[in-house]
Write an enzyme that holds these catalytic residues in place. Structure first.
Site, PDB file in Angstrom:
ATOM      1  N   GLY A 110       0.813  -1.220   0.000  1.00  0.00           N
ATOM      2  CA  GLY A 110       0.000   0.000   0.000  1.00  0.00           C
ATOM      3  C   GLY A 110       0.841   1.262   0.000  1.00  0.00           C
ATOM      4  CB  SER A 139       0.074  -4.903  -3.954  1.00  0.00           C
ATOM      5  OG  SER A 139       0.076  -5.241  -5.331  1.00  0.00           O
ATOM      6  CB  CYS A 140      -1.975  -9.554  -3.028  1.00  0.00           C
ATOM      7  SG  CYS A 140      -3.225  -8.257  -3.114  1.00  0.00           S
ATOM      8  CG  ASN A 141      -3.804  -7.719  -7.627  1.00  0.00           C
ATOM      9  OD1 ASN A 141      -4.315  -8.751  -8.058  1.00  0.00           O
ATOM     10  ND2 ASN A 141      -4.479  -6.824  -6.926  1.00  0.00           N
ATOM     11  NE  ARG A 168      -9.392  -8.203  -0.954  1.00  0.00           N
ATOM     12  CZ  ARG A 168      -8.777  -7.031  -1.052  1.00  0.00           C
ATOM     13  NH1 ARG A 168      -9.115  -6.168  -1.983  1.00  0.00           N
ATOM     14  NH2 ARG A 168      -7.799  -6.709  -0.198  1.00  0.00           N
ATOM     15  CG  HIS A 219      -6.857 -10.206  -6.221  1.00  0.00           C
ATOM     16  ND1 HIS A 219      -7.805  -9.248  -5.958  1.00  0.00           N
ATOM     17  CD2 HIS A 219      -5.825  -9.951  -5.369  1.00  0.00           C
ATOM     18  CE1 HIS A 219      -7.360  -8.453  -4.981  1.00  0.00           C
ATOM     19  NE2 HIS A 219      -6.170  -8.870  -4.600  1.00  0.00           N
ATOM     20  CD  GLN A 300      -8.063 -11.409  -0.791  1.00  0.00           C
ATOM     21  OE1 GLN A 300      -8.095 -12.199  -1.729  1.00  0.00           O
ATOM     22  NE2 GLN A 300      -8.967 -11.419   0.177  1.00  0.00           N
TER      23      GLN A 300
END
Ligand SMILES: NC(=O)c1ccc[n+]([C@@H]2O[C@H](COP(=O)([O-])OP(=O)(O)OC[C@H]3O[C@@H](n4cnc5c(N)ncnc54)[C@H](OP(=O)(O)O)[C@@H]3O)[C@@H](O)[C@H]2O)c1
Length: 339
Positions: A110, A139-141, A168, A219, A300
């Site tokens: 973030g 980040s997760c993505n 998501r 996601h 995520q």
């Protein structure tokens, strides 16, 4: 032992803290919370030292039956490294504090790339981040794309990537977020994910688009990858299958959605039903004309938790080689190499 403090004990902080507890070369100094809610109770319940942000909060926590070990400053003194898992944007403010205490810190996705020296995904650029004072686990993505694309690069040069990210809406416990009955497009091209992937992988012709859908589970990524040379499906499967933290999911077993994948995590008794691995659908790896398509699912809440263990070890150069650190973390946490 490296003494680690986790500042923030929410979706990510919880997972980082519990992963740190399982490493024999890391010691968890404690975690920080702002509110005396169920997550604070969990810290108490599992014997994790709990710190509040300032003296004024101690009474409020104690009134809620939550035991407090001290205030943030005391914990920072006792730590070698801070993992900042505070809400988006708060990490940048916390950096001032880490500078004041002369500490190294790891931030989460973030935060902006500008506040750190290196943005990090263990299997993509471990060496580049070695010894750096401020590192950001992306980040997760971004983590998922950096893992998959860094492996695909081993087959042949990638000419271009086009990605659609179906995101998501919220984490499962978040009751105030949405949408609950809409699909929300983002009209920005590229979405912020493509430039973020470049902070890890460097120069890459990548464009992403993102939409948000009403689910809390995972996601889904749809990647279209064009190589410089012809690459067959088997080469893609081989390289992804032999990579750490990527699993090929056999769709023939009915594992053809995020719902069945999470159900499998439950059935396997995985901690919190977490998937730390990027899950690539076997039938989602296709060749159409000259284009390669890959569809994968990303949990995520879980996917970045383990990256933090490598980020911690890399700060103090316990391992020069990221592969050894990944192996150590993955063994201690039961991360699968094959389904
Ligand atoms: N959730 C995801 O899917 C996900 C995935 C990858 C990366 N990330 C990134 O990870 C970071 C953390 O996200 P999250 O989802 O874990 O957030 P979260 O669940 O809201 O947790 C944030 C935690 O930080 C605490 N906190 C609040 N203000 C703070 C402060 N001033 N100093 C220290 N701690 C503070 C909160 O305390 P209280 O609980 O007491 O309010 C909470 O425990 C963000 O950068 C996010 O973008 C999130």
């Amino acid at each position: 032992m490296i003494r680690v403090f986790v500042n923030g004990f929410g979706t990510i902080g919880k997972r980082v803290a519990f992963a740190v507890k399982k490493q024999d070369d890391l010691e968890l100094v404690g975690v920080a919370k702002k509110k005396p809610d169920f997550k604070a109770y969990i810290a108490n319940k599992f014997g994790i030292p709990l710190y509040v942000l300032n003296e004024d909060q101690i009474e409020e926590f104690e009134n809620h039956g939550i035991k407090v070990n001290g205030v943030l400053g005391e914990a920072l003194e006792n730590a070698d490294i801070i993992v900042d898992a505070a809400p988006k944007g708060v990490g940048a403010k916390n950096k001032e504090l880490y500078l004041k205490f002369g500490k190294r810190a790891i931030f989460q996705g973030g935060e902006s790339h500008d506040i750190v020296e290196v943005s990090f995904t263990a299997q993509a650029n471990y060496r580049q981040a070695l010894g750096k004072r401020f590192v950001r686990v992306v980040s997760c993505n971004t983590t998922a794309m950096a893992r998959v694309l860094s492996e695909l690069r081993k087959i042949a040069n990638i000419r271009r990537v086009r990605g659609i990210l179906v995101r998501r809406a919220a984490d499962p416990w978040e009751t105030k977020k949405g949408p609950i009955d809409a699909i929300v497009p983002s009209f920005k091209i590229p979405s912020h994910h493509a430039p973020d992937v470049k902070t890890v992988l460097g120069d890459l012709n990548i464009i992403t688009l993102a939409v948000v859908v009403p689910t809390t589970r995972m996601h889904l990524h749809i990647l279209n990858v064009e190589f410089d040379t012809r690459v067959d499906v088997d080469s893609v499967i081989d390289v992804l299958e032999s990579a750490p933290r990527i699993l090929i999911v056999p769709t023939r077993l009915g594992l053809d959605s995020t719902a069945t994948i999470i159900e499998l995590a439950r059935d396997l008794g995985r901690e919190r039903n977490d998937w730390y691995e990027v899950l690539v659908f076997s039938d989602g790896i296709r060749v159409h004309d000259n284009e390669r398509w890959i569809e994968d699912a990303v949990h995520q809440e879980a996917v970045v938790g383990r990256e933090n263990s490598e980020a911690i070890r890399g700060r103090v150069k316990i391992y020069e080689d990221g592969g050894r650190s990944i192996e150590k973390t993955d063994r201690s946490l039961g991360i699968l190499r094959r389904l």
